[in-house]
Motif scaffolding. Sequence first.
Motif, short mmCIF file in Angstrom:
data_model
loop_
_atom_site.label_atom_id
_atom_site.label_comp_id
_atom_site.label_asym_id
_atom_site.label_seq_id
_atom_site.Cartn_x
_atom_site.Cartn_y
_atom_site.Cartn_z
N THR A 69 -7.34 5.99 2.40
CA THR A 69 -7.32 4.66 1.84
C THR A 69 -6.98 3.71 2.98
N CYS B 235 -12.28 3.24 1.88
CA CYS B 235 -10.89 3.07 1.47
C CYS B 235 -10.55 3.87 0.21
N SER C 147 0.83 -1.21 0.00
CA SER C 147 0.00 0.00 0.00
C SER C 147 0.86 1.26 0.00
N CYS D 91 -4.99 -1.89 0.53
CA CYS D 91 -5.41 -1.40 -0.79
C CYS D 91 -4.21 -0.89 -1.59
N GLY E 90 -9.04 -2.60 -4.15
CA GLY E 90 -9.29 -3.07 -2.80
C GLY E 90 -9.14 -4.58 -2.66
#
Length: 265
Positions: free
Chosen positions: A108, A185, A35, A112, A235
């Motif tokens: 977020t 997110c 991420s 993700c 996601g």
Amino acid sequence: MSTLEPDTGLTSTGPARELCIAMPMLNEEKLVRQSLESLAAQSFRDFTVVVVDNGSTDSSCGIVAAFAAEHPDMDIRLLHDAEKGTGAAADTGMRFGVEHGARWLARTDTDCLAAPNWTARIMAAFDDGLELVAGQLIPREDEGITRRERLMMLLAVEVASFFGKVRPGNKGEGYLGPYQMLPGCNMAITAEMYHRSGGFPRTRIEDLHEDRALSNRVRKLTRRYALRRDVVVFGSSRRVKAWGLKNTLAWYADHRYRPEHVDIR
């Protein structure tokens, strides 16, 4: 409520950049580095990242600290919030931005992947006058789900968005515009609107979907909110893999499905 993660070299003092990104985290040692790498790859990089640890017992915090040391050009902060809940952790990160001078906030999650132009498209949406931006959520492509499953999940998001507009709980007096599904997110909001609306409720995910609550709070204050499909986050599908699509949809529909274990890792 929140405290600085000790002995990491990361600081919670000093002003934030004008765009501040909140990232709640709980035991994400498998995914958090990916991420952060997606944020490091952004075409627009003038932002602060606030990772809010919500009680991790694995190596998540150490991974964040190591990543920050490897990327000294990025402004990464690491906070702790002992109050259990995605709403609480997200609110801590967003309010850090508000209190440290950010003009715009985004969120977020640490499972993700943000598309490379995610922050650039968020800034373009703000330039267009939006005060709340809902982004497009697409399933990750690296979790072993089939093309058909991905298509079904995309369809399910559209169906959920439609039913959100007719859901009785999203109707009533005082709303200035129609309901807008807001992926927690993948969303952004002006700091001023976050403060005016009261922000994310400081709740556990088992008790309340904080993204829906924020959307409804904002709808009573402005019409300047919209879905931007070019604001893309990929996601995780792990809840769908663990619970099945039907149960996952029931979970997001007012917790009609209540599993024994909510935090799927």
